[in-house]
Design a protein around this motif. Structure first.
Motif, PDB file in Angstrom:
ATOM      1  N   TYR A  49       0.849  -1.185   0.000  1.00  0.00           N
ATOM      2  CA  TYR A  49       0.000   0.000   0.000  1.00  0.00           C
ATOM      3  C   TYR A  49       0.889   1.241   0.000  1.00  0.00           C
ATOM      4  O   TYR A  49       1.859   1.314   0.753  1.00  0.00           O
ATOM      5  CB  TYR A  49      -0.933   0.002   1.216  1.00  0.00           C
ATOM      6  CG  TYR A  49      -1.993  -1.062   1.104  1.00  0.00           C
ATOM      7  CD1 TYR A  49      -3.219  -0.777   0.542  1.00  0.00           C
ATOM      8  CD2 TYR A  49      -1.746  -2.358   1.545  1.00  0.00           C
ATOM      9  CE1 TYR A  49      -4.192  -1.759   0.423  1.00  0.00           C
ATOM     10  CE2 TYR A  49      -2.707  -3.338   1.431  1.00  0.00           C
ATOM     11  CZ  TYR A  49      -3.923  -3.038   0.862  1.00  0.00           C
ATOM     12  OH  TYR A  49      -4.882  -4.010   0.737  1.00  0.00           O
ATOM     13  N   HIS A  50       0.540   2.179  -0.863  1.00  0.00           N
ATOM     14  CA  HIS A  50       1.314   3.399  -1.016  1.00  0.00           C
ATOM     15  C   HIS A  50       0.397   4.600  -0.837  1.00  0.00           C
ATOM     16  O   HIS A  50      -0.693   4.643  -1.400  1.00  0.00           O
ATOM     17  CB  HIS A  50       1.955   3.462  -2.408  1.00  0.00           C
ATOM     18  CG  HIS A  50       2.773   2.261  -2.723  1.00  0.00           C
ATOM     19  ND1 HIS A  50       4.075   2.133  -2.332  1.00  0.00           N
ATOM     20  CD2 HIS A  50       2.467   1.113  -3.369  1.00  0.00           C
ATOM     21  CE1 HIS A  50       4.546   0.962  -2.740  1.00  0.00           C
ATOM     22  NE2 HIS A  50       3.584   0.324  -3.378  1.00  0.00           N
ATOM     23  N   ALA A  51       0.852   5.557  -0.054  1.00  0.00           N
ATOM     24  CA  ALA A  51       0.099   6.794   0.145  1.00  0.00           C
ATOM     25  C   ALA A  51       0.755   7.898  -0.682  1.00  0.00           C
ATOM     26  O   ALA A  51       1.978   7.994  -0.738  1.00  0.00           O
ATOM     27  CB  ALA A  51       0.080   7.178   1.606  1.00  0.00           C
ATOM     28  N   THR A  52      -0.073   8.717  -1.304  1.00  0.00           N
ATOM     29  CA  THR A  52       0.405   9.856  -2.076  1.00  0.00           C
ATOM     30  C   THR A  52      -0.275  11.109  -1.540  1.00  0.00           C
ATOM     31  O   THR A  52      -1.487  11.125  -1.342  1.00  0.00           O
ATOM     32  CB  THR A  52       0.071   9.692  -3.571  1.00  0.00           C
ATOM     33  OG1 THR A  52       0.611   8.448  -4.023  1.00  0.00           O
ATOM     34  CG2 THR A  52       0.662  10.824  -4.390  1.00  0.00           C
ATOM     35  N   VAL A  53       0.524  12.133  -1.289  1.00  0.00           N
ATOM     36  CA  VAL A  53       0.011  13.421  -0.838  1.00  0.00           C
ATOM     37  C   VAL A  53       0.575  14.482  -1.778  1.00  0.00           C
ATOM     38  O   VAL A  53       1.784  14.551  -1.972  1.00  0.00           O
ATOM     39  CB  VAL A  53       0.428  13.737   0.615  1.00  0.00           C
ATOM     40  CG1 VAL A  53      -0.079  15.099   1.042  1.00  0.00           C
ATOM     41  CG2 VAL A  53      -0.062  12.664   1.551  1.00  0.00           C
TER      42      VAL A  53
END
Length: 78
Positions: A49-53
């Protein structure tokens, strides 16, 4: 500064302090978009799982100012 009246020096300092503190209010707003994506690795049998902001400079979410991308979690398959 000894020859300048105290009342004048106090008001100059107060004005300078007000301008310095008030300059923080001139920071332009940023707009934030974020999402979580995932990918599955069949060789490792795990889902990442990868978070992008993303911080944007305009309210129509154009002109990205910065992008942050990182792995936030993963689970192993059976």
């Amino acid at each position: 500064m000894k020859k300048i009246p105290k009342k004048l020096t106090d008001s100059v300092f107060a004005n300078w302090l007000f301008v310095k503190l008030n300059s923080w209010s001139k920071i332009s707003p940023t707009y934030v978009g974020s999402w979580v994506s995932s990918s599955y690795s069949t060789s490792e049998k795990k889902r990442n799982y990868h978070a992008t902001v993303v911080h944007y400079g305009k309210s129509n979410y154009t002109s990205p100012k910065s992008v942050q991308y990182f792995q936030c979690n993963y689970w192993f398959g059976k």
